[in-house]
Design a protein around this motif. Structure first.
Motif, PDB file in Angstrom:
ATOM      1  N   MET A   1       7.803  -9.773  -3.909  1.00 56.48           N
ATOM      2  CA  MET A   1       9.056 -10.115  -2.833  1.00 56.48           C
ATOM      3  C   MET A   1       8.952 -11.640  -2.403  1.00 56.48           C
ATOM      4  SD  MET A   1      11.092  -7.641  -2.903  1.00 56.48           S
ATOM      5  CE  MET A   1      11.484  -5.830  -2.307  1.00 56.48           C
ATOM      6  N   LYS A   2       8.052 -12.074  -1.952  1.00 56.35           N
ATOM      7  CA  LYS A   2       8.070 -13.408  -1.374  1.00 56.35           C
ATOM      8  C   LYS A   2       8.223 -14.776  -2.320  1.00 56.35           C
ATOM      9  CE  LYS A   2       5.051 -12.681   2.391  1.00 56.35           C
ATOM     10  NZ  LYS A   2       3.524 -12.483   2.953  1.00 56.35           N
TER      11      LYS A   2
ATOM     12  N   SER B   1      16.218  -8.453   1.170  1.00 56.15           N
ATOM     13  CA  SER B   1      16.467  -7.480   2.291  1.00 56.15           C
ATOM     14  C   SER B   1      16.756  -6.103   1.869  1.00 56.15           C
ATOM     15  CB  SER B   1      17.438  -8.115   3.298  1.00 56.15           C
ATOM     16  OG  SER B   1      18.759  -8.347   2.714  1.00 56.15           O
ATOM     17  N   VAL B   2      17.698  -6.176   0.726  1.00 58.31           N
ATOM     18  CA  VAL B   2      18.000  -4.794   0.562  1.00 58.31           C
ATOM     19  C   VAL B   2      17.053  -3.915  -0.242  1.00 58.31           C
ATOM     20  CG1 VAL B   2      19.563  -3.559  -1.291  1.00 58.31           C
ATOM     21  CG2 VAL B   2      20.542  -5.489   0.143  1.00 58.31           C
TER      22      VAL B   2
ATOM     23  N   VAL C   1      15.579  -0.331   1.307  1.00 60.29           N
ATOM     24  CA  VAL C   1      15.163   0.837   0.429  1.00 60.29           C
ATOM     25  C   VAL C   1      13.916   1.197   0.301  1.00 60.29           C
ATOM     26  CG1 VAL C   1      15.436   1.530  -1.930  1.00 60.29           C
ATOM     27  CG2 VAL C   1      17.335   0.196  -1.146  1.00 60.29           C
ATOM     28  N   GLY C   2      12.979   0.302   0.326  1.00 55.59           N
ATOM     29  CA  GLY C   2      11.502   0.509   0.249  1.00 55.59           C
ATOM     30  C   GLY C   2      10.973   1.308   1.498  1.00 55.59           C
ATOM     31  N   LEU C   3      11.465   0.837   2.620  1.00 57.37           N
ATOM     32  CA  LEU C   3      11.274   1.272   3.821  1.00 57.37           C
ATOM     33  C   LEU C   3      11.832   2.553   4.289  1.00 57.37           C
ATOM     34  CD1 LEU C   3       9.589   0.646   6.640  1.00 57.37           C
ATOM     35  CD2 LEU C   3      11.863  -0.404   7.322  1.00 57.37           C
ATOM     36  N   VAL C   4      12.863   2.792   3.512  1.00 55.62           N
ATOM     37  CA  VAL C   4      13.423   4.166   3.918  1.00 55.62           C
ATOM     38  C   VAL C   4      12.791   5.157   2.879  1.00 55.62           C
ATOM     39  CG1 VAL C   4      15.591   5.471   3.228  1.00 55.62           C
ATOM     40  CG2 VAL C   4      15.895   3.210   4.739  1.00 55.62           C
ATOM     41  N   SER C   5      12.667   4.672   1.688  1.00 54.90           N
ATOM     42  CA  SER C   5      11.896   5.660   0.979  1.00 54.90           C
ATOM     43  C   SER C   5      10.368   6.067   1.236  1.00 54.90           C
ATOM     44  CB  SER C   5      11.849   5.298  -0.581  1.00 54.90           C
ATOM     45  OG  SER C   5      11.140   4.085  -0.694  1.00 54.90           O
ATOM     46  N   LEU C   6       9.727   4.930   1.928  1.00 54.37           N
ATOM     47  CA  LEU C   6       8.479   5.279   2.561  1.00 54.37           C
ATOM     48  C   LEU C   6       8.447   6.368   3.588  1.00 54.37           C
ATOM     49  CD1 LEU C   6       5.349   4.079   2.681  1.00 54.37           C
ATOM     50  CD2 LEU C   6       6.410   2.927   4.614  1.00 54.37           C
ATOM     51  N   PHE C   7       9.497   6.663   4.240  1.00 54.29           N
ATOM     52  CA  PHE C   7       9.774   7.657   5.279  1.00 54.29           C
ATOM     53  C   PHE C   7      10.275   8.804   4.611  1.00 54.29           C
ATOM     54  CE2 PHE C   7       9.114   4.081   7.795  1.00 54.29           C
ATOM     55  CZ  PHE C   7       8.146   4.370   8.741  1.00 54.29           C
ATOM     56  N   VAL C   8      11.284   8.905   3.849  1.00 54.22           N
ATOM     57  CA  VAL C   8      12.032  10.018   3.184  1.00 54.22           C
ATOM     58  C   VAL C   8      11.127  10.840   2.285  1.00 54.22           C
ATOM     59  CG1 VAL C   8      14.090  10.844   1.900  1.00 54.22           C
ATOM     60  CG2 VAL C   8      14.245   8.816   4.005  1.00 54.22           C
ATOM     61  N   SER C   9      10.711  10.142   1.560  1.00 59.24           N
ATOM     62  CA  SER C   9       9.682  11.003   0.455  1.00 59.24           C
ATOM     63  C   SER C   9       8.742  11.919   1.083  1.00 59.24           C
ATOM     64  CB  SER C   9       9.125   9.881  -0.448  1.00 59.24           C
ATOM     65  OG  SER C   9       8.390  10.735  -1.475  1.00 59.24           O
TER      66      SER C   9
END
Length: 109
Positions: free
Chosen positions: A69-70, A77-78, A82-90
């Motif tokens: 990403m760097k 940021s998108v 998405v990665g952060l949300v999927s980390l908790f949702v999955s």
């Protein structure tokens, strides 16, 4: 494929049948591979505890996303959101199902 379960037509195309077979065998292969690696890990940890780090040279088993990403030239940021949300949702949905099954089991009369 879930639509086929809800319909009155219980026929499946050859493509869907082959896809289902591929997914089933792939899942089984991955599952048994993970079990074999875990068994070898425990064997080395128990039978050769002082040589564990010599035998188990597995520093990186996956590609880390942050350094990639760097290197990106655009705004990421998108993708990070998405990665952060999927980390908790999955795993969150799986934890909810496990907790639900325990609550129902403990409250069963």
């Amino acid at each position: 494929m879930l639509v086929l379960l809800l319909s009155r037509n219980y026929q499946i195309s050859l493509t869907h049948c082959l896809l289902q077979t591929y997914c089933l065998y792939s899942y089984g292969t991955v599952e048994f591979t993970i079990l074999a690696v875990m068994a070898y890990d425990r064997y080395v940890a128990i039978c050769h505890p002082l040589h564990y780090h010599v035998h188990m040279i597995m520093d990186k088993l996956y590609c880390s996303g942050d350094p990639l990403m760097k290197l990106a030239c655009s705004d990421t940021s998108v993708q990070q959101t998405v990665g952060l949300v999927s980390l908790f949702v999955s795993p969150g949905s799986q934890v909810i199902m496990i907790l639900f099954s325990y609550v129902v089991t403990l409250n069963y009369e």
